[in-house]
Design an enzyme around this catalytic site. Structure first.
Site, mmCIF file in Angstrom:
data_model
loop_
_atom_site.group_PDB
_atom_site.id
_atom_site.type_symbol
_atom_site.label_atom_id
_atom_site.label_comp_id
_atom_site.label_asym_id
_atom_site.label_seq_id
_atom_site.Cartn_x
_atom_site.Cartn_y
_atom_site.Cartn_z
ATOM 1 N N ASP A 9 65.107 28.820 -0.561
ATOM 2 C CA ASP A 9 63.989 28.189 0.146
ATOM 3 C C ASP A 9 64.353 26.766 0.580
ATOM 4 O O ASP A 9 65.206 26.122 -0.023
ATOM 5 C CB ASP A 9 62.756 28.163 -0.783
ATOM 6 C CG ASP A 9 61.475 27.936 -0.002
ATOM 7 O OD1 ASP A 9 61.481 28.102 1.231
ATOM 8 O OD2 ASP A 9 60.457 27.591 -0.630
ATOM 9 N N ASN A 61 57.693 37.275 5.811
ATOM 10 C CA ASN A 61 58.330 36.376 6.778
ATOM 11 C C ASN A 61 58.227 36.852 8.236
ATOM 12 O O ASN A 61 58.487 36.080 9.162
ATOM 13 C CB ASN A 61 59.805 36.131 6.421
ATOM 14 C CG ASN A 61 59.990 35.229 5.216
ATOM 15 O OD1 ASN A 61 60.984 35.326 4.486
ATOM 16 N ND2 ASN A 61 59.037 34.322 4.967
HETATM 17 C C1 IPE Z 1 60.568 32.939 0.096
HETATM 18 O O1 IPE Z 1 60.463 31.778 0.839
HETATM 19 C C2 IPE Z 1 61.263 34.009 0.871
HETATM 20 C C3 IPE Z 1 62.679 33.775 1.153
HETATM 21 C C4 IPE Z 1 63.398 32.804 0.669
HETATM 22 C C5 IPE Z 1 63.309 34.734 2.031
HETATM 23 P P1 IPE Z 1 59.138 31.436 1.696
HETATM 24 O O2 IPE Z 1 59.275 30.055 2.174
HETATM 25 O O3 IPE Z 1 58.904 32.483 2.706
HETATM 26 O O4 IPE Z 1 58.034 31.574 0.547
HETATM 27 P P2 IPE Z 1 56.561 31.033 0.428
HETATM 28 O O5 IPE Z 1 55.786 31.725 1.494
HETATM 29 O O6 IPE Z 1 56.617 29.554 0.625
HETATM 30 O O7 IPE Z 1 56.141 31.408 -0.958
HETATM 31 C C1 IPE Z 2 63.857 29.707 3.496
HETATM 32 O O1 IPE Z 2 63.602 28.476 4.098
HETATM 33 C C2 IPE Z 2 64.383 30.730 4.475
HETATM 34 C C3 IPE Z 2 63.469 31.852 4.718
HETATM 35 C C4 IPE Z 2 62.303 32.018 4.175
HETATM 36 C C5 IPE Z 2 63.929 32.856 5.660
HETATM 37 P P1 IPE Z 2 62.195 28.171 4.770
HETATM 38 O O2 IPE Z 2 62.268 28.547 6.202
HETATM 39 O O3 IPE Z 2 61.091 28.806 4.011
HETATM 40 O O4 IPE Z 2 62.139 26.604 4.642
HETATM 41 P P2 IPE Z 2 60.865 25.712 4.308
HETATM 42 O O5 IPE Z 2 60.253 26.261 3.058
HETATM 43 O O6 IPE Z 2 59.940 25.833 5.464
HETATM 44 O O7 IPE Z 2 61.414 24.347 4.134
HETATM 45 MG MG MG Z 3 59.844 28.190 2.512
#
Ligand code: IPE
Ligand code: IPE
Ligand code: MG
Length: 279
Positions: A71, A119
C-alpha cells in the site's frame, strides 16, 4: 483482530531499524489446523489444458511465508508531486527488487496483494496502468528463472461470473506460471482480482458439497490455492492498520508488521524487520 485471550504486544521500534516505525504484533493461536494445508490441485484456478491430475511437485526447501499488502504507491507519488501512476510504476520496480532480497533471505513463499476485488472501482486510467504493470511483472520471466522463482496467481477464477481480469492479463499470468513451473525455489504468488471474502464464500460452497460437509479441512481444501501454506508474517505498508480483505483464512495465525513506509520505500531493512517477527 485482537481477542481478549490473545496477548497483544506493541513495540515502537522495529528490530534492527534506525528510524522508529510502528510495529504491531498480534500473536494469534497457531493451531495445528492452520498448518494442515493440503497439497493438491495447484493450478485449480487457471484454465488447465490437461485434465490429468497435476504432477506432484517439490516443495520449496524454505517454508517461511511472507505476505505483503503493498500500500501507499499513490501517497509516495503525491509527496513528490508526481501522478499516482508513477507511484505504481515505482512500486512494481520495488517488488522486483524485493523478490531478489526475499530469495537471498531464503523465504519460501512470498505472496503480494497486487489488485483487490475492490480496486476495480478506481478511475479507469489508473486501473489500466496497474494492469499494464502486472503484465510487466509477470513478464519478468528471465529474472524469475535466474532466481529459480516459481510464479503463482491467486484470485477469482477467470471463468467465474464475477471475475474481471481481462484476457490479456489472464494470458500473461498463465504464461508466467507455465514458464516458471519447473523452478524449485521461492514461490511468488501474485494476488490479482483477489478478495478473501469471495474466496471463502466459494470454498464454503464447495466444502458443502463434500461428504464431510463444512469443516476446517474441507474449506482449506477448496481455497483458491490449497497449496498455499499459512502466512507467518503479514506486512502492511504506508501506515494503514487494516487487513483489507487479504488472505483472511491463510493469515489467521500470522504475526503482523505494520510500517509507515509506503510500498516503494519498503526496502531490505524493512523486510528484515518484518522477518524478525517470524523467525
Ligand atoms: C489494499 O490496498 C489492496 C492492495 C494493496 C492491492 P488499498 O489501498 O486498496 O486498501 P484500502 O481500500 O485502503 O483498505
Ligand atoms: C497500493 O497503493 C496499490 C494498489 C492498491 C493497487 P495505493 O494506490 O493504494 O496507494 P495509496 O494508498 O493511495 O497511497
Ligand atoms: Mg491504498
Amino acid at each position: 483482530m485482537g481477542s481478549p485471550d490473545r496477548p497483544l504486544l506493541v513495540e515502537t521500534a522495529a528490530p534492527g531499524a534506525d528510524d522508529p516505525v510502528l510495529v504491531l504484533v498480534i500473536e494469534a493461536a497457531t493451531s495445528p489446523l492452520f498448518h494442515a494445508a493440503p497439497r493438491r490441485n495447484w493450478l485449480a484456478n487457471v484454465d488447465v489444458v490437461s485434465t490429468d491430475p497435476p504432477a506432484p511437485r517439490a516443495e520449496p526447501a524454505a517454508s517461511l511465508h511472507m505476505a505483503c499488502i503493498m500500500d501507499g504507491n499513490g501517497r509516495w507519488a503525491g509527496r513528490r508531486g508526481l501522478p499516482r501512476t508513477e507511484g505504481h510504476t515505482e512500486g512494481e520496480e520495488n517488488l522486483a527488487r524485493l523478490v531478489r532480497v526475499a530469495v537471498q533471505r531464503n523465504i519460501g513463499w512470498l505472496t503480494v496483494f497486487g489488485f483487490s476485488t475492490e480496486n476495480w472501482q478506481r478511475p479507469r486510467p489508473e486501473v489500466r496502468h496497474i494492469l499494464g504493470l502486472h503484465e510487466k511483472l509477470v513478464g519478468r520471466v528471465g529474472e524469475l528463472n535466474e532466481l529459480n522463482v516459481r510464479v503463482q496467481w491467486i484470485g477469482r477464477p477467470f471463468d467465474s461470473p464475477m471475475a474481471r481480469t481481462p484476457r490479456y492479463v489472464q494470458r500473461a499470468i498463465r504464461k508466467a506460471i507455465a514458464d516458471t513451473a519447473d523452478n524449485t525455489g521461492m514461490v511468488l504468488t501474485i494476488a490479482f482480482d483477489y478478495g478473501g471474502r469471495s474466496e471463502l464464500v466459494a470454498a464454503v460452497e464447495a466444502a458443502r458439497q463434500t461428504d464431510d460437509g463444512v469443516t476446517v479441512e474441507t474449506i482449506g481444501e477448496h481455497l483458491y490455492l490449497p497449496e498455499l501454506p499459512p502466512v507467518d508474517v503479514l506486512v502492511r505498508t504506508s501506515g494503514e492498520l487494516r487487513v483489507s480483505n487479504f488472505l483472511l483464512w491463510q493469515a489467521a495465525g500470522a504475526a503482523i508488521y505494520f510500517t509507515e513506509a509506503p510500498w516503494p520505500d519498503f526496502d531490505e531493512r524493512e523486510l528484515d524487520a518484518a522477518l524478525a517477527l517470524a523467525r
